[in-house]
Design an enzyme around this catalytic site. Sequence first.
Site, PDB file in Angstrom:
ATOM      1  N   TYR A 135      -8.093   5.251   7.139  1.00 15.58           N
ATOM      2  CA  TYR A 135      -7.102   5.405   8.215  1.00 15.58           C
ATOM      3  C   TYR A 135      -7.523   6.454   9.231  1.00 15.58           C
ATOM      4  O   TYR A 135      -7.050   6.460  10.360  1.00 15.58           O
ATOM      5  CB  TYR A 135      -5.729   5.793   7.646  1.00 15.58           C
ATOM      6  N   LYS A 190     -11.528   1.556  -6.463  1.00 11.14           N
ATOM      7  CA  LYS A 190     -12.239   0.276  -6.371  1.00 11.14           C
ATOM      8  C   LYS A 190     -13.717   0.605  -6.561  1.00 11.14           C
ATOM      9  O   LYS A 190     -14.575   0.267  -5.744  1.00 11.14           O
ATOM     10  CB  LYS A 190     -11.939  -0.373  -5.000  1.00 11.14           C
ATOM     11  N   ASP A 222      -6.939  -3.810  -7.675  1.00  5.80           N
ATOM     12  CA  ASP A 222      -6.418  -5.179  -7.826  1.00  5.80           C
ATOM     13  C   ASP A 222      -5.650  -5.304  -9.142  1.00  5.80           C
ATOM     14  O   ASP A 222      -4.575  -5.909  -9.213  1.00  5.80           O
ATOM     15  CB  ASP A 222      -7.532  -6.226  -7.702  1.00  5.80           C
ATOM     16  N   ASP A 246      -0.740   3.318   0.257  1.00  5.75           N
ATOM     17  CA  ASP A 246       0.178   2.732   1.236  1.00  5.75           C
ATOM     18  C   ASP A 246       0.715   1.396   0.700  1.00  5.75           C
ATOM     19  O   ASP A 246       1.918   1.137   0.681  1.00  5.75           O
ATOM     20  CB  ASP A 246      -0.626   2.514   2.538  1.00  5.75           C
ATOM     21  N   ASP A 250       4.603   0.584  -1.508  1.00  8.27           N
ATOM     22  CA  ASP A 250       5.617  -0.348  -1.012  1.00  8.27           C
ATOM     23  C   ASP A 250       5.949  -1.406  -2.057  1.00  8.27           C
ATOM     24  O   ASP A 250       7.103  -1.825  -2.189  1.00  8.27           O
ATOM     25  CB  ASP A 250       5.159  -1.022   0.292  1.00  8.27           C
TER      26      ASP A 250
END
Length: 356
Positions: A135, A190, A222, A246, A250
């Site tokens: 980001y 990851k 994942d 992020d 959610d």
Amino acid sequence: MKIAILPGDGIGTEIIEEAVKVLNALGQPFDMESAPVGGAGYEAHGHPLPEGTLKLAKEADAILFGAVGDWKYDTLERSLRPEQAILGLRKHLTLFANFRPAILYPELVGASTLKPEVVSGLDILIVRELNGDIYFGQPRGVREAPDGLFKGAREGFDTMRYAEPEIRRIAHVAFQAARKRGKRLTSVDKANVLETFQFWKDIVTDVHKEYPDIELDHMYVDNAAMQLVRAPKKFDVIVTGNMFGDILSDAAAMLTGSIGMLPSASLDANSKGLYEPSHGSAPDIAGKGIANPLATILSAAMMLRFSLNLPAEADRIENAVKKVLAQGLRTPDIHEAGTTKVGTAEMGDAVVKALA
Ligand code: NAD
């Protein structure tokens, strides 16, 4: 104790009003000062994070933030859009540690989209790194591809990067949070594909040597996404990078029935923090008096616990919220048959009453 109150836009002003009501009812000598932010900042001073607002946020011991944004600002250049205020505050105040608890209150089991046996009793904490990752990484942009199969074609690109001190400081925060809870930490990465996250994993493993009392495991993102909807109660504390956090936070939010129930905290190295609900300004319901104020009220409780060192007052607020839910009061987002539908202000009033 100085608290900067930044209501923002849309339902931000409505839900902050209720949280302020609750803080005032505690009988503590809080010095609360408001300032415009987001679209309101742009309207008042031509910038989403006006100088005076930033100054107030810097001076305050803690910041209580509503929400920012409205579709009507979508045509403004990016640096003037309301959402830039949040990024600006995170950057200027070095708020690198985002705490997002996902707790399912027993009364709201029916409001979750998952089966009761999967989610009942859920109490997990996601610690998301907030200042780094893809980001913020440079370089980024749109250019002519310098190589590869599509050499010469236009391509968009971003850069994923994490510096060792950045990983160490968020790992320490997460291990310490786990120590105050169930003493289990899952680091989500990851590492099988990304160099940045192999490095992340190595550093978290190294920091773990200082926390032998905490059980650490590593999980690919994942798999973590799958486990969050398959068996979310297996987790205690999750620590992860900015982008994975992020998305996962959610998903975790929805386990609890409504995003209107979820508080969050973004802290610096000295436990100064910005506290806000996990949701946005909800322009679709703004001005109707039906927004759920509980995420903001619970954010105020987190503020008392983490930044203002008033844990007993934080408990009082959290117990009052449990009490109003047990009384069957529900804003429309969590309403079910057999419960009493109330508006934003009525819910705030009920929490104030339950404090007594
Ligand atoms: P949103 O979170 O504002 O709303 C998503 C859905 O959830 C809507 O249907 C809304 O009505 C509902 N909802 C949200 N909060 C609620 C509450 N307290 N009570 C009841 N229902 C609630 O997300 P969005 O619609 O994607 O974004 C709206 C605006 O908010 C955009 O401008 C976006 O950029 C901004 N935004 C701001 C923040 C922030 O201030 N931290 C975070 C996310 C989005």
